[in-house]
Write an enzyme that holds these catalytic residues in place. Structure first.
Site, mmCIF file in Angstrom:
data_model
loop_
_atom_site.group_PDB
_atom_site.id
_atom_site.type_symbol
_atom_site.label_atom_id
_atom_site.label_comp_id
_atom_site.label_asym_id
_atom_site.label_seq_id
_atom_site.Cartn_x
_atom_site.Cartn_y
_atom_site.Cartn_z
ATOM 1 N N SER A 149 20.408 -8.811 -26.025
ATOM 2 C CA SER A 149 19.070 -8.844 -26.616
ATOM 3 C C SER A 149 18.843 -7.629 -27.511
ATOM 4 C CB SER A 149 18.026 -8.927 -25.505
ATOM 5 O OG SER A 149 16.745 -9.185 -26.040
ATOM 6 N N THR A 375 6.877 -11.050 -13.746
ATOM 7 C CA THR A 375 7.368 -10.707 -15.077
ATOM 8 C C THR A 375 8.701 -11.386 -15.372
ATOM 9 O OG1 THR A 375 6.312 -8.558 -14.844
ATOM 10 C CG2 THR A 375 7.938 -8.778 -16.588
ATOM 11 N N GLU A 400 3.816 -9.978 -22.216
ATOM 12 C CA GLU A 400 3.400 -8.928 -23.146
ATOM 13 C C GLU A 400 4.564 -8.315 -23.929
ATOM 14 O OE1 GLU A 400 4.349 -5.557 -22.421
ATOM 15 O OE2 GLU A 400 5.486 -6.404 -20.752
ATOM 16 N N LYS A 413 11.473 -18.134 -24.184
ATOM 17 C CA LYS A 413 10.853 -17.514 -25.355
ATOM 18 C C LYS A 413 11.684 -17.776 -26.601
ATOM 19 C CE LYS A 413 12.738 -13.010 -23.904
ATOM 20 N NZ LYS A 413 13.274 -13.456 -22.597
#
Length: 592
Positions: A149, A375, A400, A413
């Site tokens: 990532s 999360t 967030e 996502k």
């Protein structure tokens, strides 16, 4: 070198098939560098719900060929044991552009093929959402994406998706980990002949872009917009997918940040390739100023995260926070749902518990269901699937940390989807004389003003972290061993109205059991809600340990009617958190 270390070194040299990494360990042994060998060999890199992620070097504690092969052996064994028809359904494998990503993706596919399991493989870089999307469309047994990532360039990772096309959660991580440790013999793999195997199956991105096309509502309007967009791929893989997505939405071509447009594993223009990091958008903003652009769009290197900035009327740039974008997207999805005439009683949205409570406030006013979860998209995606099984439509979920999910076809996502959704929002607002930032202010006026202040403390001593959290659970020193915890009762002068402790399993707002509805966290995680009886100003503060970094993270949000009051309150909370709750000076905690 002690006996335990020698055993680990000998086992490594016995199994490692890579001459370069074997040479690394041989050199350390020859130099008598026991300290470095200890770091390389122990503890073994842990397979968790995020899969594997770490520094690319030789050793059991690092990312390398041997670790990838054994991880793939263990994953294959576990999937064959636990997923129906796995041997015919196969695995989907993808990779980004980082050093070794291509080889490790081929090794992963080769291990499954060696066991007679088909591997869907694409011999080029892909952006991360393609893997879970393809797991779903191919009905595959699992998926693996080789990526780290937005980690530093020295790192790489091994991300695993389950048969439901969502990142794995417990107990699968423990089961896979146990199977990995059982692998004592390596298969003979020849990745140069991989293409000749009948079990290697290609896949493309056609179905994914059909999904992207379904998100577009105003193609004609998009094609007529005078707005200019600058886009940065942050030296990652997003540019081809972004170009195609812009075409599908009818949007004018964006201006790329040329220096960051092409995949580059060295990430030469940024210290950390994370769009959230301070300074990461400097080059994009400079480009936007040069060409007179209205908005900057950015994806992280594997293109599953997204952020944006708008040029304000005063010429200054406004960079949106992850929570602000979450509220904007939630409002957009709500408007689309209402326009379709669907019943609000069947609408649901999801956010992580450390994200803003603004979507919760929107849900309360508008009358749809809001669900929060732990999360990470492994929890957001699974929560969305559960809600869909209960009969809800879940058009949106977010966290967030600039991660956003749209629609029912992809439960992870997606930075590309988020980018074009944002661009279309900007277009529709410009048509009626508004900007994204002015629209956000309107949402604040309608649902309340929400402001976040998220940061962290650095602590390299686990015992110190335990001491800090133990004190928060017995703040007045009056809690008996094994009894009900005694948490702080005030925060910056506000009365604490609810405490949720996802480490010990306590929720003061869930009588009579006082058990939290959310699953427990593997680390420390405390959430406090506080409210002013005088003006209704509210605070939500979540503190948690990081699973990958030596940090105590905090997520702080204030809400109310007066912007200045909320801003001053947040500053006061941060000060009290550092001085009194964390005792930062006493414990020598670092700060960014």
């Amino acid at each position: 070198m002690n006996a335990d270390l020698k055993k680990l070194v000998d086992e490594w040299l016995r199994l490692d098939p890579n001459e370069d990494t074997r040479a690394e360990i041989h050199a350390l042994v020859k130099d008598g560098n026991a300290a470095e060998l200890e770091k390389r060999m122990s503890p073994r890199i842990e397979f968790g719900t995020a899969g594997l992620r770490g520094r690319m070097e030789a050793g059991w504690a690092r990312m390398n060929d041997l670790i990838i092969i054994q991880a793939s052996q263990g994953l294959c064994a576990y999937v064959l044991q636990n997923v129906k028809d796995a041997r015919t359904r196969g695995i989907v494998v993808g990779h980004d552009h980082r050093h070794h990503s291509d080889k490790w993706a081929k090794l992963t596919a080769a291990v499954f093929i060696d066991q007679g399991v088909p591997a869907y493989f694409r011999d080029t870089v892909v952006h991360t959402p393609i893997v879970p999307f393809t797991v779903k469309t191919k009905n595959a047994a699992c998926g693996v994406m080789i990526t780290a990532s937005h980690n530093p360039k020295q790192d790489n990772g091994y991300k695993v998706y389950w048969e439901n096309a969502v990142q794995i959660i417990g107990p699968h991580d423990q089961g896979i980990s146990a199977c990995i440790l059982d692998q004592k013999k390596l298969p003979q793999l020849n990745i140069s002949n991989l293409g000749s195997s009948p079990l290697l199956r290609p896949y493309d991105e056609a179905a994914y872009f059909e999904y992207i096309n379904t998100l577009c509502l105003y193609k004609t309007l998009n094609s007529q917009t005078p707005l200019k967009f600058v886009n940065t791929s942050m030296h990652g893989v997003s540019d081809p997918a972004m170009t195609k997505a812009f075409e599908l939405f009818g949007l004018p071509k964006y201006i790329p940040v040329v220096a960051q447009q092409k995949p580059d594993p060295e990430f030469p223009t940024v210290k950390f390739p994370n769009p959230e990091e301070k300074g990461a958008l400097d080059l994009a903003i400079a480009t936007a100023d040069e060409v007179g652009a209205d908005y900057v769009l950015a994806q992280d290197p594997d293109s599953d995260r997204f952020t944006a900035a708008e040029k304000g009327q005063d010429g200054k740039w406004i960079q949106f926070t992850g929570d602000q974008l979450g509220a904007l997207f939630a409002s957009t999805c709500l408007d689309k749902y209402k326009t379709a005439g669907k019943p609000l009683s069947k609408l649901a949205m999801v956010a992580s518990t450390v994200s803003s409570k603004m979507v919760e406030a929107i849900a309360h006013v508008e009358g749809f269901k809001f669900s929060e979860c732990l999360t990470g998209f492994k929890y957001i995606g699974n929560t969305a699937l559960t809600l869909e099984k209960e009969g809800y439509e879940v058009p949106f979920g977010y966290e967030e940390a600039i991660g956003y999910m749209f629609g029912s076809q992809l439960h992870d996502k997606d930075g590309v989807a988020a980018s074009v959704m944002f661009a279309e929002l900007a277009v529709t607002l410009q048509k009626v004389g508004k900007t994204v930032s002015t629209h956000l202010k309107e949402l604040y006026e309608r649902y309340g003003y929400f402001q976040t202040s998220n940061s962290y403390f650095v602590c390299t001593e686990p015992r110190t972290i335990d001491t800090i959290f133990a004190r928060l659970r017995n703040y007045d020193g009056a809690s008996a061993a094994g009894g009900t915890p005694h948490y702080p009762t005030t925060l910056a002068g506000l009365a604490v109205t609810r405490v949720r402790d996802l480490t010990v399993g306590y929720d003061s707002g869930n009588a009579p059991s006082y058990k939290p509805e959310l699953p427990l966290s593997s680390g420390h995680m405390l959430q406090f809600r506080a409210e002013s009886a005088a003006d209704g100003t509210r605070i939500t503060l979540t503190t948690r340990t990081s699973g990958t970094e030596p940090k105590i993270k905090y997520y702080l949000e204030g809400s109310g009617k007066d912007i200045q009051v909320v801003d001053q309150l947040l500053r006061k909370v941060v000060q009290e958190l550092a001085d009194e709750w964390m005792e930062a000076d006493k414990h020598g905690l670092g700060r960014p």
